[in-house]
Scaffold this motif. Structure first.
Motif, mmCIF file in Angstrom:
data_model
loop_
_atom_site.group_PDB
_atom_site.id
_atom_site.type_symbol
_atom_site.label_atom_id
_atom_site.label_comp_id
_atom_site.label_asym_id
_atom_site.label_seq_id
_atom_site.Cartn_x
_atom_site.Cartn_y
_atom_site.Cartn_z
ATOM 1 N N ALA A 62 0.827 -1.201 0.000
ATOM 2 C CA ALA A 62 0.000 0.000 0.000
ATOM 3 C C ALA A 62 0.867 1.260 0.000
ATOM 4 C CB ALA A 62 -0.905 -0.005 1.223
ATOM 5 N N PRO A 63 0.379 2.332 -0.607
ATOM 6 C CA PRO A 63 1.148 3.575 -0.690
ATOM 7 C C PRO A 63 1.597 4.112 0.664
ATOM 8 C CG PRO A 63 -0.844 3.740 -2.015
ATOM 9 C CD PRO A 63 -0.926 2.443 -1.270
ATOM 10 N N GLY A 64 0.810 3.902 1.701
ATOM 11 C CA GLY A 64 1.124 4.432 3.026
ATOM 12 C C GLY A 64 2.383 3.879 3.663
ATOM 13 N N VAL A 65 2.873 2.734 3.192
ATOM 14 C CA VAL A 65 4.077 2.145 3.789
ATOM 15 C C VAL A 65 5.311 2.266 2.890
ATOM 16 C CG1 VAL A 65 2.782 0.511 5.199
ATOM 17 C CG2 VAL A 65 3.590 -0.180 2.947
ATOM 18 N N ALA A 81 21.602 -4.038 -5.884
ATOM 19 C CA ALA A 81 20.212 -4.492 -5.836
ATOM 20 C C ALA A 81 19.318 -3.629 -6.723
ATOM 21 C CB ALA A 81 19.700 -4.456 -4.402
ATOM 22 N N ARG A 82 18.277 -4.276 -7.228
ATOM 23 C CA ARG A 82 17.235 -3.592 -8.001
ATOM 24 C C ARG A 82 15.908 -3.882 -7.318
ATOM 25 N NH1 ARG A 82 16.017 -2.931 -14.356
ATOM 26 N NH2 ARG A 82 17.222 -1.056 -13.960
ATOM 27 N N VAL A 83 15.090 -2.853 -7.208
ATOM 28 C CA VAL A 83 13.782 -2.968 -6.579
ATOM 29 C C VAL A 83 12.722 -2.626 -7.623
ATOM 30 C CG1 VAL A 83 12.265 -2.093 -4.754
ATOM 31 C CG2 VAL A 83 14.726 -2.298 -4.333
ATOM 32 N N ILE A 84 11.725 -3.489 -7.737
ATOM 33 C CA ILE A 84 10.594 -3.244 -8.628
ATOM 34 C C ILE A 84 9.374 -3.003 -7.754
ATOM 35 C CG2 ILE A 84 9.137 -4.156 -10.485
ATOM 36 C CD1 ILE A 84 12.085 -3.862 -11.316
ATOM 37 N N ALA A 85 8.735 -1.865 -7.947
ATOM 38 C CA ALA A 85 7.513 -1.538 -7.215
ATOM 39 C C ALA A 85 6.338 -1.652 -8.177
ATOM 40 C CB ALA A 85 7.598 -0.126 -6.645
ATOM 41 N N CYS A 86 5.350 -2.428 -7.789
ATOM 42 C CA CYS A 86 4.168 -2.645 -8.621
ATOM 43 C C CYS A 86 3.012 -1.785 -8.125
ATOM 44 C CB CYS A 86 3.770 -4.112 -8.593
ATOM 45 S SG CYS A 86 5.062 -5.217 -9.149
ATOM 46 N N PHE A 88 2.333 0.973 -6.970
ATOM 47 C CA PHE A 88 2.576 2.145 -6.133
ATOM 48 C C PHE A 88 4.072 2.433 -6.068
ATOM 49 C CE2 PHE A 88 -1.162 -0.092 -4.311
ATOM 50 C CZ PHE A 88 -2.125 0.819 -4.711
ATOM 51 N N PRO A 89 4.507 3.615 -6.520
ATOM 52 C CA PRO A 89 5.940 3.943 -6.511
ATOM 53 C C PRO A 89 6.419 4.375 -5.132
ATOM 54 C CG PRO A 89 4.710 5.803 -7.346
ATOM 55 C CD PRO A 89 3.701 4.697 -7.089
ATOM 56 N N PHE A 90 7.734 4.392 -4.989
ATOM 57 C CA PHE A 90 8.332 4.964 -3.788
ATOM 58 C C PHE A 90 8.253 6.487 -3.930
ATOM 59 C CE2 PHE A 90 10.181 0.763 -3.786
ATOM 60 C CZ PHE A 90 10.177 0.426 -2.439
ATOM 61 N N PRO A 91 7.689 7.190 -2.949
ATOM 62 C CA PRO A 91 7.443 8.623 -3.106
ATOM 63 C C PRO A 91 8.705 9.476 -3.213
ATOM 64 C CG PRO A 91 6.940 7.927 -0.865
ATOM 65 C CD PRO A 91 7.224 6.684 -1.660
ATOM 66 N N ASP A 92 9.811 9.052 -2.598
ATOM 67 C CA ASP A 92 11.016 9.883 -2.573
ATOM 68 C C ASP A 92 12.125 9.381 -3.484
ATOM 69 O OD1 ASP A 92 9.790 11.483 -0.626
ATOM 70 O OD2 ASP A 92 10.507 10.189 0.983
ATOM 71 N N TRP A 93 11.870 8.337 -4.250
ATOM 72 C CA TRP A 93 12.891 7.756 -5.113
ATOM 73 C C TRP A 93 12.638 8.109 -6.575
ATOM 74 C CZ3 TRP A 93 13.742 1.921 -3.560
ATOM 75 C CH2 TRP A 93 14.241 1.860 -2.245
ATOM 76 N N THR A 94 13.720 8.260 -7.317
ATOM 77 C CA THR A 94 13.635 8.483 -8.763
ATOM 78 C C THR A 94 13.836 7.136 -9.454
ATOM 79 O OG1 THR A 94 14.537 10.707 -8.501
ATOM 80 C CG2 THR A 94 14.636 9.731 -10.708
ATOM 81 N N PRO A 95 12.869 6.708 -10.269
ATOM 82 C CA PRO A 95 13.010 5.401 -10.914
ATOM 83 C C PRO A 95 14.062 5.404 -12.021
ATOM 84 C CG PRO A 95 11.013 6.482 -11.672
ATOM 85 C CD PRO A 95 11.608 7.359 -10.600
ATOM 86 N N THR A 96 14.677 4.242 -12.207
ATOM 87 C CA THR A 96 15.609 4.031 -13.302
ATOM 88 C C THR A 96 14.827 3.765 -14.581
ATOM 89 O OG1 THR A 96 17.127 3.042 -11.718
ATOM 90 C CG2 THR A 96 17.593 2.655 -14.036
ATOM 91 N N ALA A 97 13.673 3.108 -14.435
ATOM 92 C CA ALA A 97 12.808 2.793 -15.573
ATOM 93 C C ALA A 97 11.388 2.621 -15.063
ATOM 94 C CB ALA A 97 13.284 1.513 -16.254
ATOM 95 N N TYR A 109 13.977 0.560 -9.643
ATOM 96 C CA TYR A 109 14.915 1.423 -8.929
ATOM 97 C C TYR A 109 16.207 0.657 -8.703
ATOM 98 C CZ TYR A 109 10.462 3.650 -7.649
ATOM 99 O OH TYR A 109 9.217 4.235 -7.666
ATOM 100 N N ASP A 110 17.329 1.278 -9.001
ATOM 101 C CA ASP A 110 18.637 0.696 -8.724
ATOM 102 C C ASP A 110 19.172 1.343 -7.454
ATOM 103 O OD1 ASP A 110 18.632 -0.957 -10.985
ATOM 104 O OD2 ASP A 110 19.394 0.651 -12.250
ATOM 105 N N MET A 111 19.520 0.528 -6.477
ATOM 106 C CA MET A 111 19.936 1.058 -5.182
ATOM 107 C C MET A 111 21.158 1.961 -5.280
ATOM 108 S SD MET A 111 17.559 0.242 -3.224
ATOM 109 C CE MET A 111 18.270 1.116 -1.855
ATOM 110 N N ASN A 112 22.076 1.627 -6.144
ATOM 111 C CA ASN A 112 23.259 2.472 -6.318
ATOM 112 C C ASN A 112 22.842 3.891 -6.735
ATOM 113 O OD1 ASN A 112 26.006 3.033 -6.301
ATOM 114 N ND2 ASN A 112 26.245 2.470 -8.436
ATOM 115 N N THR A 113 21.917 3.985 -7.665
ATOM 116 C CA THR A 113 21.427 5.286 -8.127
ATOM 117 C C THR A 113 20.665 6.002 -7.025
ATOM 118 O OG1 THR A 113 21.274 4.443 -10.385
ATOM 119 C CG2 THR A 113 20.013 6.433 -9.888
ATOM 120 N N ILE A 114 19.826 5.268 -6.303
ATOM 121 C CA ILE A 114 19.052 5.868 -5.202
ATOM 122 C C ILE A 114 19.996 6.470 -4.169
ATOM 123 C CG2 ILE A 114 17.484 5.351 -3.275
ATOM 124 C CD1 ILE A 114 16.192 5.399 -6.140
ATOM 125 N N ARG A 115 21.040 5.728 -3.826
ATOM 126 C CA ARG A 115 21.993 6.223 -2.819
ATOM 127 C C ARG A 115 22.762 7.437 -3.328
ATOM 128 N NH1 ARG A 115 22.610 0.385 -1.596
ATOM 129 N NH2 ARG A 115 21.480 0.119 0.349
#
Length: 124
Positions: A62-65, A81-86, A88-97, A109-115
């Motif tokens: 859910a978006p709230g978490v 690591a790579r994270v795929i969100a289905c 609902f996106p992560f509100p503070d992250w910029t997606p790679t694709a 989202y690629d963790m290296n890019t997020i960091r």
């Protein structure tokens, strides 16, 4: 999601806090002929689990978490690591694709890019 990923050749672990659903997933995997070494299901709260040994993660929560989950993943996942969100996106992250739209949208989202982006924002 675990079953779909195993078809693509991924080794997967599914976390489920409900023991009935965990048992159902295990039976379904056995029925489909998927070995435990390919798809395992853990009856455990992933919020209380160290996720640092995982290189790929797919989440459908859910978006709230999502903000809280993002902080946990930033602390625990390795840089590669790579994270795929289905749905609902992560509100503070910029997606790679991103792929799809509406209810069928997913974000990668690629963790290296997020960091790197987090560090750059903090240093400003």
């Amino acid at each position: 999601m675990v079953f779909a990923a195993t078809v693509e050749g991924f080794q997967c672990t599914g976390f489920e806090i409900n023991s009935i659903l965990t048992g159902y997933a295990r039976v379904k995997a056995k029925w489909k002929g998927i070995p435990f070494s390919t798809a395992s299901f853990v009856n455990q709260d992933f919020w209380k689990t160290n996720l640092s040994k995982y290189n790929n993660m797919t989440v459908f929560l859910a978006p709230g978490v999502m903000e809280v989950l993002g902080r946990k993943l930033e602390k625990e996942l390795p840089d590669e690591a790579r994270v795929i969100a289905c749905r609902f996106p992560f509100p503070d992250w910029t997606p790679t694709a991103t792929e799809g739209d509406g209810l069928d949208q997913a974000w990668a989202y690629d963790m290296n890019t997020i960091r790197k982006l987090s560090t750059h924002t903090i240093m400003r």
